[in-house]
Scaffold this motif. Sequence first.
Motif, short mmCIF file in Angstrom:
data_model
loop_
_atom_site.label_atom_id
_atom_site.label_comp_id
_atom_site.label_asym_id
_atom_site.label_seq_id
_atom_site.Cartn_x
_atom_site.Cartn_y
_atom_site.Cartn_z
N GLN A 134 -1.35 11.64 14.61
CA GLN A 134 -0.60 10.96 13.50
C GLN A 134 -1.02 9.61 13.88
OE1 GLN A 134 3.64 11.93 13.42
NE2 GLN A 134 3.07 14.07 14.10
N GLU A 135 -0.78 9.16 15.07
CA GLU A 135 -1.15 7.53 15.39
C GLU A 135 -2.53 7.28 15.04
OE1 GLU A 135 0.96 5.25 16.46
OE2 GLU A 135 2.72 6.68 16.38
N ASP A 136 -3.42 8.08 15.24
CA ASP A 136 -4.83 8.00 14.68
C ASP A 136 -5.02 7.84 13.33
OD1 ASP A 136 -5.80 8.15 17.68
OD2 ASP A 136 -6.59 9.84 17.51
N ALA A 137 -4.20 8.56 12.62
CA ALA A 137 -4.00 8.49 11.13
C ALA A 137 -3.53 7.38 10.70
CB ALA A 137 -3.46 9.85 10.55
N PHE A 138 -2.43 6.84 11.28
CA PHE A 138 -1.86 5.84 10.70
C PHE A 138 -2.89 4.46 11.05
CE2 PHE A 138 2.33 7.73 12.24
CZ PHE A 138 2.27 8.50 11.31
N ALA A 139 -3.44 4.53 12.06
CA ALA A 139 -4.36 3.47 12.50
C ALA A 139 -5.55 3.41 11.39
CB ALA A 139 -5.21 3.54 13.67
N TRP A 140 -6.03 4.51 10.83
CA TRP A 140 -6.90 4.65 9.87
C TRP A 140 -6.48 4.10 8.53
CZ3 TRP A 140 -12.29 5.75 10.06
CH2 TRP A 140 -12.90 6.03 8.68
N LEU A 141 -5.35 4.60 8.12
CA LEU A 141 -4.84 4.04 6.90
C LEU A 141 -4.43 2.57 6.95
CD1 LEU A 141 -2.24 6.95 6.58
CD2 LEU A 141 -4.33 6.52 4.97
N GLU A 142 -3.87 1.99 8.11
CA GLU A 142 -3.58 0.56 8.23
C GLU A 142 -5.20 -0.26 8.09
OE1 GLU A 142 -1.70 0.48 11.76
OE2 GLU A 142 0.35 0.54 10.89
N LYS A 143 -5.95 0.27 8.69
CA LYS A 143 -7.39 -0.24 8.70
C LYS A 143 -7.97 -0.32 7.33
CE LYS A 143 -12.20 0.00 10.20
NZ LYS A 143 -13.06 0.74 11.09
N TRP A 144 -7.62 0.45 6.55
CA TRP A 144 -8.38 0.63 5.17
C TRP A 144 -7.34 0.17 3.99
CZ3 TRP A 144 -13.28 0.09 5.33
CH2 TRP A 144 -14.05 0.64 6.60
N ARG A 166 5.63 2.68 -10.34
CA ARG A 166 6.56 2.05 -9.36
C ARG A 166 6.06 0.49 -9.25
NH1 ARG A 166 11.54 4.33 -8.43
NH2 ARG A 166 11.64 2.57 -6.97
N PRO A 167 6.79 -0.36 -9.69
CA PRO A 167 6.23 -2.01 -9.34
C PRO A 167 6.13 -2.37 -7.75
CG PRO A 167 8.80 -1.95 -9.72
CD PRO A 167 8.13 -0.59 -9.91
N GLU A 168 6.50 -1.59 -6.93
CA GLU A 168 6.43 -1.88 -5.72
C GLU A 168 5.03 -1.65 -5.04
OE1 GLU A 168 10.52 -0.21 -6.09
OE2 GLU A 168 8.65 0.24 -6.77
N VAL A 169 4.24 -0.80 -5.94
CA VAL A 169 2.95 -0.17 -5.41
C VAL A 169 1.83 -0.89 -5.76
CG1 VAL A 169 1.42 1.76 -5.46
CG2 VAL A 169 3.85 2.34 -5.24
N ASP A 170 1.03 -1.36 -4.81
CA ASP A 170 -0.31 -2.12 -4.91
C ASP A 170 -1.16 -0.86 -5.59
OD1 ASP A 170 -2.99 -3.34 -5.17
OD2 ASP A 170 -2.48 -4.25 -3.22
N PRO A 171 -1.82 -0.92 -6.89
CA PRO A 171 -2.52 0.07 -7.24
C PRO A 171 -3.84 0.34 -6.78
CG PRO A 171 -2.43 -1.39 -8.97
CD PRO A 171 -1.42 -2.06 -7.92
N GLU A 172 -4.01 -0.98 -5.98
CA GLU A 172 -5.53 -0.85 -5.50
C GLU A 172 -5.54 -0.34 -4.07
OE1 GLU A 172 -8.39 -1.11 -7.08
OE2 GLU A 172 -7.24 -1.29 -8.93
N LYS A 173 -4.55 0.00 -3.29
CA LYS A 173 -4.17 0.44 -2.20
C LYS A 173 -3.54 2.00 -2.02
CE LYS A 173 -4.97 -4.11 -0.20
NZ LYS A 173 -4.25 -5.32 0.51
N PRO A 189 0.69 -1.19 -0.09
CA PRO A 189 -0.06 0.02 -0.01
C PRO A 189 1.01 1.26 0.06
CG PRO A 189 -0.05 -1.02 2.18
CD PRO A 189 0.57 -1.76 1.15
N ALA A 190 0.46 2.35 -0.61
CA ALA A 190 0.94 3.62 -0.60
C ALA A 190 0.30 4.84 -0.21
CB ALA A 190 1.62 3.93 -2.27
N VAL A 191 0.94 5.86 0.40
CA VAL A 191 0.41 6.90 0.68
C VAL A 191 0.84 8.25 0.22
CG1 VAL A 191 -0.19 8.14 2.89
CG2 VAL A 191 -0.31 5.89 2.99
N ILE A 192 0.12 9.06 -0.23
CA ILE A 192 0.69 10.40 -0.87
C ILE A 192 0.57 11.26 0.29
CG2 ILE A 192 0.54 12.25 -2.57
CD1 ILE A 192 -0.68 10.16 -4.49
N ALA A 193 1.92 11.88 0.84
CA ALA A 193 1.88 12.74 2.06
C ALA A 193 1.83 14.15 1.41
CB ALA A 193 3.18 12.37 2.71
#
Length: 413
Positions: free
Chosen positions: A397-407, A266-273, A132-136
Amino acid sequence: MSKAIIKSATGIRTILIVILLLKLSITSFAQQAISDVGNFYPVLDTYAAKDNSSLSYLAKDRKKTEKWRRKAKAKLHELLAFDPEPAPLDPQILETTKRDGYTQYLVKYNLNALQQTEAYLLIPDNLTKPAPAVIALHDHGGFYFYGKEKHTLTDDQPVILKEYIDNLYEGRTYADELAKRGFIVLSPDAVYFGSQKLDPAQTSPNNAKAYYSNVTANESENIRAFNKFASAQEIPMNKTILTAGTTWLGMIAQGDKVAIDYLLTRPEVDPEKIGCIGLSLGGLRSTYLFGLDSRIKTGVVAAFSTTYQHMLKEHARHTWMMYVPRQYEFLDLPDVASLNAPRPLMVMNCKQDKLFSMEGMQAAESKLKAIYTKMIAPDKFACNYYDVPHSMTIRMQEDAFAWLEKWLKQDKE
């Protein structure tokens, strides 16, 4: 009673009456001065209230959600008014730095035929499959000299940057923390920041003089002088952008969408996540990227949530980058985020935020909550409040990380 005593008493009574009248006048003024634009507020508020947010999901019974979504996105794209000539990405890796648990790449790619940007790409160690990837998306903060560096680790940080990160992020560069937790992270510079910042040497001599006259041997002082210079130039910048027939936010949003294009190479990225996150201006950028691009599967918006109704009363502190002419006629700010609903969205508000009123934050929450409820997905919207000033604290940040990990780390959306 002597004449002197009578005269003195009369004088005291006069002073008391004057004080009372002043207090009444101040109270009356405070009751009337409810907006940054004073007596112009009633006419503008009345005009804005006329048939506003006509493309909101809540404006009528939307029986065909996808048809509404297409129409609303098309209108927003039209209003943002930035369709530059495209160009191949032509990505380049400029620097590679091995860090604890991940590798940091400084990359460069084309945004369109006339613009390029730089970004930090963070790739976790030991990936065995696409991740999974995140654009910050970086903030504004009146700090134009840097963009991506404000939430991504860099070596030899000048004092002014370190103090900035301490103040807004409690000293933690959250992009790196995400990489340590297994996310691929891309942190691109927005127009007017970092690698895309204004070049004083190419502005008019009188404007450039305001910067160069303050240049010293002190790095932090030079950066402070540049930030002051760039802040003053926001006004002519926006005037020129509008005269050119486009919008500043349109230019920013186009660049942020290209960030997804780059990640997908980037081949490392899951395009659906793929998700997005940002504080302040980054929160606004996250709102528009989440709303406009269905390739984003979940979003986090920190310290940038309100309604235009409440911004009509007070928004003097906001950057020129956020305004889109006529948007309120069709879509309120929370309506923009709703364009990707019912995909998961978290909004984080700061109770001590001086940029947004509590009433505005709550109104935006109510609107988004109603939309997600109407779409029968109330669990995919979260709105948290933190008793802190405008910032993204470690707890946030911790709440945001938990949200991103969940979804983004579960098997199904």
